[in-house]
Design an enzyme around this catalytic site. Structure first.
Site, short mmCIF file in Angstrom:
data_model
loop_
_atom_site.label_atom_id
_atom_site.label_comp_id
_atom_site.label_asym_id
_atom_site.label_seq_id
_atom_site.Cartn_x
_atom_site.Cartn_y
_atom_site.Cartn_z
N CYS A 1 13.49 11.14 7.35
CA CYS A 1 13.31 10.82 8.76
C CYS A 1 14.60 10.95 9.55
O CYS A 1 14.58 11.23 10.75
CB CYS A 1 12.75 9.40 8.91
SG CYS A 1 13.71 8.16 8.02
N GLU B 1 8.79 17.15 14.96
CA GLU B 1 9.28 16.84 13.62
C GLU B 1 8.59 17.73 12.58
O GLU B 1 7.36 17.73 12.47
CB GLU B 1 9.03 15.37 13.28
CG GLU B 1 9.62 14.97 11.95
CD GLU B 1 9.44 13.49 11.62
OE1 GLU B 1 10.37 12.90 11.06
OE2 GLU B 1 8.35 12.95 11.94
N LYS C 1 0.86 -1.18 0.00
CA LYS C 1 0.00 0.00 0.00
C LYS C 1 0.90 1.23 0.00
O LYS C 1 1.43 1.63 1.02
CB LYS C 1 -0.90 0.00 1.24
CG LYS C 1 -2.24 0.76 1.06
CD LYS C 1 -2.13 2.24 0.75
CE LYS C 1 -1.83 3.05 2.00
NZ LYS C 1 -1.82 4.54 1.68
#
Length: 500
Positions: free
Chosen positions: A295, A393, A186
């Site tokens: 990330c 973040e 996905k």
């Protein structure tokens, strides 16, 4: 804005479809969603919007391929040959892949090309690893032999993010398929384009029908249905921490195997004795490459006070020289952010930062780019550790710089977030380097180095940055069951109950 002619990438399909049981198909209910060009924010293609019924069809195809097909029962060498062919095909199409990736995600074309090549290397690495793989045998001479069988688990659900999508898909597809599992992928709804290419690549390489299945759609629809499906024993997810928490909760009733690489707010610690030229170069690249949408970005730079002013001045000057441009321009270093929703989030943090730190570079839209998701590389200095831009973040080309005095203070600042994915340490003191690295709460630490990773090493984080590790043998561990077999060689050791 100067008018920029957008050229559609080579091989663009008429629409983006699912791929289930060896065939491209639309959603069962016919639903679609818009996919936007990040340079103009206009819809350039429609994608099939998968729901529970589509996921059920894909899982059924994957389960049949696992239970009845040849793939799980093939010898490692046979599977390895297919994976090497996959790698060869990916390498031969790196320019087409890069064009699709750059167009869909806004990544600079030069960086997208590198990601396509890394995707090929991921498959090649696991093709070699499954042939070289050896498992433990424990012997008690004359009494017992114990050995370990590794077996594929079943249908693996792979949920991937929108930053460097094709490469991160390969990072999961490679080991999942190499170990004999079947998969349902996905991809992220913001960037579904390059995932379409996997079907043709796998068919050409000779992967059996049903081993690979693809369902597009929103996370709350297709992703949620995949996580909750009882016939999917494994979920590998890369994405934000909040989504990871939701997946953890939804998978718990089924006791699924989970591997989750989540968010980060990684520190880069620069001591006064560091090579400042190398540290500045690395810290600029580490937060502004991939448009800051990475990330492991070193988005909190902690600098010892002795060199703090010099570092800030030089860093800000270099950040101002970073070239923002159109993704298809080879000279571009920062392209367009992936989607207007994400652009709005990043710009909201830029505005927050103006009240939390001293703006020394960027702070808005670059000149000449009046539409699309363009953000100037933005640098805030003198940021307090309780500031939101220090703690949260942002996932964009925005960095916070904070001073420290002592090694102890640097460690306290480095560990003062909920995240723990990566860290970067710049010092020429060998003892300090090893001691500080060991004390940092992060899954990965780079000493006097940028984010260059050996594929054999574990990848993952601690705290809110993840659950489990992948990479090298850790990926093999995740995608296989380890079965211990015990054989008695001598007299049976068997206590006798109820003997007459």
């Amino acid at each position: 804005m100067t008018d920029h002619q957008r050229t559609l990438p080579q091989g663009l399909p008429e629409r983006i479809q699912h791929y289930i049981g060896g065939r491209f198909v639309d959603s069962i209910d016919g639903d679609t969603f818009d996919v936007l060009d990040p340079v103009t924010n206009r819809t350039y293609i429609q994608a099939a919007a998968g729901k529970k019924a589509d996921v059920e069809a894909a899982v059924a195809a994957a389960k049949t391929a696992f239970e009845e097909g040849p793939w799980p029962r093939m010898l490692p060498r046979e599977r390895s040959r297919v994976l090497h062919r996959i790698a060869d095909i990916v390498e031969s199409r790196d320019q087409q892949l890069a064009q699709m990736e750059s167009f869909d995600s806004g990544l600079p074309i030069t960086q997208a090309t590198g990601q396509a090549r890394r995707a090929a290397e991921n498959f090649r690495f696991f093709a070699d690893l499954i042939v070289a793989q050896s498992d433990d045998t424990f012997k008690v001479p004359g009494r017992q032999i114990n050995y370990v069988n590794r077996k594929p688990i079943g249908v693996a659900g792979l949920i991937t993010p929108w930053n460097t999508p094709f490469m991160l898909e390969s990072w999961k597809l490679g080991p999942a398929i190499a170990t004999g599992n079947t998969v349902v992928l996905k991809p992220a709804e913001f960037t579904p384009l390059s995932a379409q290419l996997w079907a043709g690549i796998f068919e050409e390489a000779g992967l059996p029908e049903g081993v690979f299945n693809l369902v597009n759609g929103l996370g709350e629809d297709a992703g949620d249905a995949l996580v909750k499906h009882p016939d999917v024993p494994l979920i590998s997810f890369t994405g934000e921490s909040k989504t990871g928490e939701l997946i953890f909760a939804n998978a718990a009733p089924y006791l699924k195997g989970l591997s989750m690489e989540l968010g980060g707010k990684s520190p880069a610690i620069v001591f006064a004795d560091a090579d400042l030229d190398a540290a500045i170069d690395a810290c600029v690249f580490g937060v502004f490459s991939l448009n800051g949408e990475r990330c492991t970005a070193g988005s909190r730079i902690l600098v010892q006070r002795d060199v703090y002013d010099e570092f800030v001045e030089r860093y800000a000057a270099q950040a101002k020289r970073v070239r923002v441009g159109y993704p298809d321009d080879p000279a571009t270093e920062v392209g367009a952010l992936v989607h207007p929703e994400h652009y709005d989030k990043v710009m909201s943090y830029v505005e927050i930062g103006k009240g939390e730190g001293r703006l020394v570079a960027g702070g808005g839209r670059p000149e000449g780019f009046d539409e699309g998701n363009f953000v100037s590389p933005t640098v805030f200095a003198d940021v307090s550790p309780d500031a939101r831009i220090f703690q949260e973040e942002i996932f964009g080309p925005v960095v916070a710089i904070t001073p420290f005095d002592t090694e102890e203070e640097a460690l306290a600042l480095a560990n003062d977030t909920r995240y723990g994915l990566a860290a970067y340490l710049w010092t020429n003191d060998l003892k300090r380097a090893h001691n500080v690295a060991q004390s940092i709460e992060a899954g990965m630490v780079w000493l006097n180095s940028n984010n260059v990773r050996d594929l054999r090493t574990p990848f993952g984080g601690v705290k809110a940055s993840g659950l489990g590790h992948e990479g090298g043998y850790r990926s093999i561990d995740f995608y296989t069951d380890q079965q211990a077999v015990h054989i008695t060689l001598g007299a049976v050791h068997n206590p006798s109950f109820g003997k007459a």
